[in-house]
Structures are given as C-alpha cells and as structure tokens.
Design an enzyme around this catalytic site. Structure first.
Site, PDB file in Angstrom:
ATOM      1  N   HIS A 154      63.300  33.857  47.743  1.00  0.00           N
ATOM      2  CA  HIS A 154      62.087  34.188  48.490  1.00  0.00           C
ATOM      3  C   HIS A 154      60.881  34.287  47.544  1.00  0.00           C
ATOM      4  CE1 HIS A 154      64.551  34.917  52.007  1.00  0.00           C
ATOM      5  NE2 HIS A 154      65.338  35.712  51.279  1.00  0.00           N
ATOM      6  N   ARG A 204      49.570  51.924  32.813  1.00  0.00           N
ATOM      7  CA  ARG A 204      50.825  51.950  32.065  1.00  0.00           C
ATOM      8  C   ARG A 204      51.622  50.660  32.225  1.00  0.00           C
ATOM      9  NH1 ARG A 204      51.401  57.112  34.423  1.00  0.00           N
ATOM     10  NH2 ARG A 204      52.984  56.228  35.816  1.00  0.00           N
ATOM     11  N   ASN A 238      49.837  45.898  30.908  1.00  0.00           N
ATOM     12  CA  ASN A 238      50.026  45.158  29.654  1.00  0.00           C
ATOM     13  C   ASN A 238      50.876  46.007  28.725  1.00  0.00           C
ATOM     14  OD1 ASN A 238      49.818  43.772  27.226  1.00  0.00           O
ATOM     15  ND2 ASN A 238      47.664  43.289  27.461  1.00  0.00           N
ATOM     16  N   HIS A 260      49.835  48.313  25.513  1.00  0.00           N
ATOM     17  CA  HIS A 260      50.092  49.710  25.854  1.00  0.00           C
ATOM     18  C   HIS A 260      51.066  50.346  24.863  1.00  0.00           C
ATOM     19  CE1 HIS A 260      52.239  52.986  27.999  1.00  0.00           C
ATOM     20  NE2 HIS A 260      51.029  53.276  28.432  1.00  0.00           N
ATOM     21  N   TYR A 266      48.139  57.328  20.745  1.00  0.00           N
ATOM     22  CA  TYR A 266      48.505  58.480  21.574  1.00  0.00           C
ATOM     23  C   TYR A 266      49.549  59.363  20.884  1.00  0.00           C
ATOM     24  CZ  TYR A 266      50.013  61.128  25.676  1.00  0.00           C
ATOM     25  OH  TYR A 266      50.326  62.142  26.542  1.00  0.00           O
ATOM     26  N   SER A 271      40.577  51.446  23.261  1.00  0.00           N
ATOM     27  CA  SER A 271      40.735  50.236  24.075  1.00  0.00           C
ATOM     28  C   SER A 271      39.389  49.719  24.562  1.00  0.00           C
ATOM     29  CB  SER A 271      41.648  50.542  25.263  1.00  0.00           C
ATOM     30  OG  SER A 271      41.806  49.411  26.086  1.00  0.00           O
ATOM     31  N   HIS A 322      37.687  46.043  23.612  1.00  0.00           N
ATOM     32  CA  HIS A 322      37.384  45.133  24.714  1.00  0.00           C
ATOM     33  C   HIS A 322      35.908  44.742  24.700  1.00  0.00           C
ATOM     34  CE1 HIS A 322      41.336  46.108  26.431  1.00  0.00           C
ATOM     35  NE2 HIS A 322      41.154  45.082  27.239  1.00  0.00           N
TER      36      HIS A 322
END
Length: 553
Positions: A134, A424, A427, A431, A439, A462, A466
């Site tokens: 499917h 989360r 990517n 991450h 972090y 980030s 960017h």
C-alpha cells in the site's frame, strides 16, 4: 529555677511559644477584619492551582514522549517481521531481536548522565515502509505525477516557447562554477586531514611532559589555541570565497552545507577523543587496546560515513548492493528535475516581477499576502523533495557504498502531533550531533538540572548555522529563518499540549504556513536585489532588506 523559668518561657504546657505567637498574630488578623484572611486564602489557592498546572504539563510531556517511544518499538516489531519475511536471504541485515529497532539511545549507566547514541543495523523507515504494497503504491503514484508534470512541461515548452527546456537551463545555471567549488571542497578535505595529523601529534606527544607541569600545560593550551584559530579560518575563508565568486544559490548552498558538515565532523572527532588522550599514560604505549588517538583509517571512514557522531566502529553490512546505489542516485537526479520544475512553474513567476516599475504600485503587504498563499503548496513540495533527496536517497546511497548498516537518518516525523516531537524526528543525523555535543555536554557540565538552558543552546546553535548558510547563499542577511528557529521554534517547542486529536493537523498546518512565508520573503528579497537599484553602501546593503524600500524608490 531560672532555667525552668526560661524553659517555661520557651514552652507553655508542652506547646512551643512560636505557636502562641502565631495564635496572637491570628487574633490580630481577625481584629483587622475577614478581608485579609480571604485575600490570603485566594492567593494560596491560586499558587496551588498554578503549581498543579505546571506539574500536570510536565507529566503530560513525559507521557507523550514515552508513548511515542512505545509506538516506535511496536512499529519496529511489525516492520521487522515484514522485512524478514519479504527480503531475499542475501540482503537481510542482522537486526536486533528485542524489537527496539527504532530506539535511538542506550540507557545511562550512571545517575545524572544522559543516554548515549546507539548504533545498530537497521534500514531507513521509508525503506521498510516501501515493503508494504500500500505504501509502495503511494510511492508509485508520486512517480506517475512526476512523469505527468514532465510531459506537461514538455508540451508547454514546445507550444509556448518553441523549444524543449524541462528546467535544464535553471539546473545548469545553479551548477555554474562547479570546478571551482570542487577544488574548494578538496582544500577543505585536505585541511581536515591535517587536523587529524595535528591531533595525533598532540595526543601522542603530550606524555613526554610530567603531568600538571608547565610544559604540558603550554603544550595543551597551545594546541587548543591552534584548534580555535583553525576553526575560525575554516569558517571564514570559504565564506569570503563564496561571497566574492557570486555563485548561483544551489552550488553555494552545497559547498556551505559541506563546510558545516566537515566542521561538525572534526568537532565530533576531537570532542570524542580528547578524554581518551587525557587518560592515556606513558606505560600504556605497548597496549594495543589503550591508544591516545584512533588510526587514520577510522577517521577517514568517519569523514565520509553518513553520521555526525564519532565511534571507532560502526555496524556494517556484508556486501554492497550496487543496484540499490544506482537507484538512489537516480532518485536524486529525478528530485532535482522535479524541484526545478516546481520553481519554474509555480514559485519564480510569483517573485520575478517584484520591484519592476509595473509592480511598484502594488503595496508591499498585498504582495506578501498574495505571495505567501501562492507559495505554501509549492514550497511544501520543495521541502518534502529536499527531505527525500538528502535524508533518504543521498544518505542511503553513501551508506550502501560504505556498508554503513545504521540507516536511521530520520524517524516518522510526518506523524508528529507536537513541534517538540517534530524537531526530534525530522533529521536524526543533525539531531544526534546537537544532542551529543551540545545538549548533553551543556546538561552534564555547564547547567546540570536546567535542561531548558541546554534546549535553548541547541536552538540557538542550529538557528545560527541555518542562517549562516542562507545569508551566504543569497548574498543578503534576512534573519527570518533565525526568528523562526530561535524565536517561534522555541515557543512551539515548549508548548507541550497535543491539541487533542488534531495535533498532527496543527503541525502540518504550521509547517505549510511557515514554509510558505519564509519562501515568499526570501523570494521577494532575491528579486528585489535584481530589479531594484542599490541605494546603500555594500556593507549596509547586505544587512538592510531591499524589498522593504524597493516599492518606494
């Protein structure tokens, strides 16, 4: 006797004197009137309600995360059974047997230490889903739509323009200057190899000095200063080269993304191996298991492997499926043509007249509103194409060529019912790097028990990179994406409410609106710098949006 009187003063009938004082205060409050007591009770009630509300919100966020993890495990079990039953024997990977195929981290061994990234042999989620007929049918429908759009473009070009284009001119324009960019990429790659050589020298030679001596401190801090200077030069020199070369957006974005990727790779390698080098002792020089620096082959493999988290060893597949590699690269080429078609047919016509005399009578707000709604669906298609091209086809092609078995480059972000889950799952490659080296380090070393500080640092880092890529790609500083990441993104991250059953609809709606607004603003600014005269000096013109004043010039 005196002491008894003193004790009697401190306690009366076994009751502390402080209670009597409180009783006296209570009598004084009653004397003031019932209004004070009523105000105190209302204040206490409000404070308790606020505390309960905060606890419930934290509990809800924890439950949502645990439910997402449980669902991922359940989906992993089902897909693993389907995969094992449908794939040929020679193409099957050695998968984990506990059903935790899509679990991304190991459990921490110590209190206060966050979980580590877990590598295991597994397919990408879409690769597993395509085994279901499917889902494969939906994929086939998209291919048919792509073929129909190409036929539509061919007919339009032959009837209207009199020549067959198919977006080839736009693609060729975007990849002008490829030899120069390839040479720049080679230079960046050579410098990363030199960084490995310098790190190896630092790690293996520092044991010549006595621990805690002035010589070892000078050696360590001297190489740290060299590393900082290297990272600054690695960031600035390619940026200056891109700005001066006046390259097209696609080729500029490619080299800038590669530059940031190599920076993240080198930082990951150095950060992961510093503890090993610091723990290395001179009497361990003959021990093969205890080394100050990994071998060059491990560094070189990590340099090209589709991951940003360093390990000495990764799970590997037994063979390379070259047909799979060829198909992935064909998908990349097809997506490039599809994106070029979307830009030529839907997006560029919205922006290309901005700033011309015939367009300057239109108010800026009206242009933005019309452009925003006209950009939502095409820009969303471009975003989905970019996701599939980079995070699925491109990553899987290199993973297959390098026999890299862990193909979990993303999770089921399309099912996210909150923006926290979306960030989360979208990517996993980036991450994981942000989690491991930003972090986790901040939470364990800088701000323990204050995870919101670590979360904020992740969003800031980030957003900065960017915006760095976009600013140099388009040759102007227009920090709309930075505001979307570090501003709106942080707010949406802490909104843990799931919006009942419509959470996924809400996430998709905001994605479409946000992508449309950003594409519209950057598109108008790009053509404003083509159609409108420059009225400021070059440095100030780089930072001041020309689209804001173009219609009044």
């Amino acid at each position: 006797m005196e002491s008894r009187q003193q004790n009697g003063y401190e306690r009366e009938n076994g009751i502390p004197t402080s209670i009597h004082l409180l009783q006296k205060d209570g009598l004084m409050n009653r004397a003031r009137g019932p209004a004070v007591e009523e105000m105190d009770s209302v204040t206490l009630r409000k404070m308790s309600i606020q505390t309960v509300r905060e606890n419930v919100q934290r509990l809800q966020a924890t439950l949502v995360e645990e439910v997402d993890e449980k669902l991922s495990v359940m989906v992993g079990k089902v897909l693993q059974e389907i995969e094992q039953n449908s794939m040929p024997e020679q193409h099957r990977y050695v998968l984990v047997d506990d059903g935790h195929k899509y679990q991304n981290r190991t459990k921490p061994k110590k209190d206060g230490v966050l979980p580590e990234k877990q590598f295991m042999a597994r397919n990408s989620l879409l690769t597993d889903l395509f085994e279901i007929k499917h889902i494969q049918t939906i994929y086939n429908i998209f291919i048919v739509i792509l073929i129909i759009l190409f036929i539509n473009t061919a007919v339009y070009d032959l009837v209207i323009a009199g020549k067959l284009d198919l977006g080839i001119d736009l693609i060729l324009w975007n990849f002008q200057g490829f030899p120069m960019i390839f040479f720049l990429w080679l230079c960046l790659s050579v410098t990363t190899v030199l960084l490995f050589c310098c790190f190896n020298m630092w790690a293996t030679q520092r044991i010549r000095w006595v621990p805690s001596s002035l010589g070892r401190k000078c050696w360590d801090y001297g190489w740290l200063a060299i590393l900082i200077i290297y990272q600054i030069l690695f960031l600035c020199i390619p940026a200056i080269k891109v700005l001066k070369s006046n390259l097209a957006p696609a080729i500029s974005m490619a080299i800038l993304m590669e530059q940031v990727r190599l920076m993240m790779k080198t930082y990951a390698f150095v950060r992961s191996n510093i503890p090993r080098a610091l723990a290395y002792k001179s009497h361990q020089s003959g021990d093969k298991e205890m080394i100050a620096c990994p071998g060059f082959s491990k560094f070189l493999y990590f340099l090209f492997a589709p991951t940003l988290v360093y390990r000495d060893d990764y799970p590997r597949t037994k063979e390379i499926r070259w047909k799979f590699v060829v198909w992935c690269f064909l998908e990349v080429i097809g997506v490039i043509f599809y994106v070029a078609f979307v830009f030529e047919r839907f997006l560029i016509p919205i922006y290309r007249d901005f700033g011309l005399k015939s367009h300057r009578n239109t108010p800026l707000s009206e242009s933005i509103v019309v452009g925003m709604f006209g950009s939502m669906m095409p820009s969303m298609l471009v975003m989905l194409c970019a996701f599939y091209c980079l995070l699925h086809s491109w990553m899987n092609a290199f993973a297959e060529m390098l026999r890299f078995a862990d193909r979990m480059f993303y999770k089921d972000w399309w099912t996210a019912s909150s923006h926290a889950a979306y960030y989360r799952l979208w990517n996993i490659v980036v991450h994981d790097w942000l989690y491991t080296y930003i972090y986790k380090d901040f939470n364990e070393n800088v701000s323990p028990r204050k995870r919101w500080v670590s979360t904020l640092m992740v969003f800031v880092v980030s957003a900065v990179f960017h915006e760095y890529i976009l600013a140099l790609t388009f040759r102007f500083f227009y920090p709309m994406l930075f505001i979307a990441f570090a501003g709106i993104g942080v707010i949406l991250m802490f909104l843990t409410k799931d919006f009942m059953s419509g959470g996924n609809i809400f996430v998709w709606l905001l994605l479409c609106i946000g992508t449309g607004i950003l594409t519209c603003l950057y598109g108008f600014e790009w053509y404003a710098r083509i159609n409108c005269p420059q009225v400021l000096d070059p440095v100030l013109d780089f930072f001041v949006p020309r689209s804001w004043t173009c219609t009044t010039v």
